[in-house]
Write a protein that holds these residues in place. Structure first.
Motif, mmCIF file in Angstrom:
data_model
loop_
_atom_site.group_PDB
_atom_site.id
_atom_site.type_symbol
_atom_site.label_atom_id
_atom_site.label_comp_id
_atom_site.label_asym_id
_atom_site.label_seq_id
_atom_site.Cartn_x
_atom_site.Cartn_y
_atom_site.Cartn_z
ATOM 1 N N VAL A 85 0.824 10.581 -2.056
ATOM 2 C CA VAL A 85 1.530 10.115 -0.863
ATOM 3 C C VAL A 85 1.687 8.597 -0.880
ATOM 4 C CG1 VAL A 85 1.365 9.871 1.647
ATOM 5 C CG2 VAL A 85 0.918 12.092 0.569
ATOM 6 N N ASN A 86 0.605 7.892 -1.207
ATOM 7 C CA ASN A 86 0.666 6.426 -1.224
ATOM 8 C C ASN A 86 1.545 5.900 -2.351
ATOM 9 O OD1 ASN A 86 -0.937 5.967 1.038
ATOM 10 N ND2 ASN A 86 -2.833 5.966 -0.135
ATOM 11 N N GLY A 87 1.470 6.547 -3.515
ATOM 12 C CA GLY A 87 2.175 6.043 -4.685
ATOM 13 C C GLY A 87 3.635 6.442 -4.764
ATOM 14 N N ALA A 88 3.970 7.630 -4.252
ATOM 15 C CA ALA A 88 5.332 8.140 -4.418
ATOM 16 C C ALA A 88 6.190 8.035 -3.164
ATOM 17 C CB ALA A 88 5.280 9.609 -4.867
ATOM 18 N N PHE A 89 5.545 7.964 -1.996
ATOM 19 C CA PHE A 89 6.317 7.987 -0.748
ATOM 20 C C PHE A 89 6.105 6.710 0.076
ATOM 21 C CE2 PHE A 89 4.905 12.615 -1.269
ATOM 22 C CZ PHE A 89 5.885 12.864 -2.213
ATOM 23 N N LYS A 90 4.877 6.419 0.407
ATOM 24 C CA LYS A 90 4.577 5.240 1.220
ATOM 25 C C LYS A 90 4.963 3.950 0.495
ATOM 26 C CE LYS A 90 0.805 3.181 3.915
ATOM 27 N NZ LYS A 90 -0.637 3.273 4.257
ATOM 28 N N ALA A 91 4.947 3.974 -0.833
ATOM 29 C CA ALA A 91 5.283 2.781 -1.622
ATOM 30 C C ALA A 91 6.757 2.413 -1.519
ATOM 31 C CB ALA A 91 4.919 3.012 -3.088
ATOM 32 N N GLY A 92 7.578 3.329 -0.991
ATOM 33 C CA GLY A 92 8.996 3.066 -0.870
ATOM 34 C C GLY A 92 9.322 2.092 0.249
ATOM 35 N N PHE A 93 10.612 1.867 0.429
ATOM 36 C CA PHE A 93 11.100 0.907 1.422
ATOM 37 C C PHE A 93 11.269 1.540 2.797
ATOM 38 C CE2 PHE A 93 14.458 -1.491 3.616
ATOM 39 C CZ PHE A 93 14.003 -2.793 3.461
ATOM 40 N N GLY A 94 11.595 2.827 2.822
ATOM 41 C CA GLY A 94 11.843 3.491 4.095
ATOM 42 C C GLY A 94 11.860 4.997 3.944
ATOM 43 N N THR A 95 12.070 5.675 5.056
ATOM 44 C CA THR A 95 12.142 7.134 5.072
ATOM 45 C C THR A 95 13.199 7.563 6.075
ATOM 46 O OG1 THR A 95 9.753 7.303 4.619
ATOM 47 C CG2 THR A 95 10.855 9.287 5.421
ATOM 48 N N VAL A 96 13.966 8.581 5.686
ATOM 49 C CA VAL A 96 14.880 9.234 6.622
ATOM 50 C C VAL A 96 14.249 10.551 7.045
ATOM 51 C CG1 VAL A 96 17.213 10.087 7.037
ATOM 52 C CG2 VAL A 96 16.833 8.297 5.316
ATOM 53 N N LEU A 97 14.135 10.766 8.345
ATOM 54 C CA LEU A 97 13.667 12.040 8.881
ATOM 55 C C LEU A 97 14.878 12.833 9.345
ATOM 56 C CD1 LEU A 97 10.656 10.827 11.070
ATOM 57 C CD2 LEU A 97 10.624 11.616 8.702
ATOM 58 N N TYR A 98 14.987 14.074 8.891
ATOM 59 C CA TYR A 98 16.103 14.945 9.246
ATOM 60 C C TYR A 98 15.645 15.978 10.269
ATOM 61 C CZ TYR A 98 18.313 12.967 5.115
ATOM 62 O OH TYR A 98 18.841 12.098 4.194
#
Length: 200
Positions: A85-98
């Motif tokens: 979760v920390n390395g592949a998702f949280k490390a990104g710039f943002g998230t879109v929730l659908y």
């Protein structure tokens, strides 16, 4: 080869995300909003709602996800989950929730009873079309993304954190950011297994 096909091949699941993004959060929000606004939906129902998170809001989403995962993940497996979760998702710039607006779905079911059993399926189609369109648009901007499904585990906590309407049902999460590592090889099923072509 067409430009569209090139873009389709460029769009991949990128798990090595980073924050090296040239676009501003406001620019990205506009890109995502306009992309979803221009995707089709049955009866032009526009059942897809979206929340774009960047900065601290993006970080909090994945903290919430980890907190909920820790409740249901065996202790010996949680460190691996946390690293992912920390390395592949949280490390990104943002998230879109659908999200799907269930009030719209219910209204259509009541207004068109002959098709009532179809509207939930059509709402799922709209989610898929919107997510794919945004993913392609992000790829066109040189950004990587993946599509995750921690719903319904995180639904209540995220809705409370963001003060979202009760009639919005979470259907997917798309972390995005700079592509810091390439996607893996993609396998394809044999054509004769997946496709049929008939010509009179």
């Amino acid at each position: 080869m067409s430009e569209f096909l090139d873009l389709q091949k460029k769009r991949r699941s990128i798990y090595g995300l980073g924050k090296n993004v040239k676009q501003t959060p406001a620019e990205l929000n506009t890109i995502i909003k306009e992309t979803i606004e221009n995707t089709p939906s049955a009866f032009n129902s526009q059942t897809v709602q979206a929340v774009v998170l960047t900065g601290a809001a993006h970080q909090r989403l994945w903290d919430i996800t980890l907190a909920e995962l820790e409740k249901v993940t065996p202790a010996e497996a949680f460190e691996g989950t946390k690293a992912k979760v920390n390395g592949a998702f949280k490390a990104g710039f943002g998230t879109v929730l659908y999200y799907t607006d269930t009030n719209i779905v219910k209204g259509l079911q009541e207004g068109f009873p002959l098709y009532a059993d179809n509207f939930l399926d059509w709402a799922e189609e709209a989610i898929g079309i919107s997510a794919y369109a945004v993913w392609m648009r992000l790829a066109e901007e040189g950004l990587g993304a993946t599509l995750q499904h921690y719903n319904p585990l995180i639904d209540a906590a995220v809705a409370k954190e963001l003060n979202l309407p009760e009639n919005w049902v979470l259907r997917g999460q798309m972390p995005f950011g700079s592509s810091e590592a390439p996607a893996g090889e993609k396998d394809y099923l044999p054509e004769d297994v997946r496709f049929r072509f008939f010509q009179d």
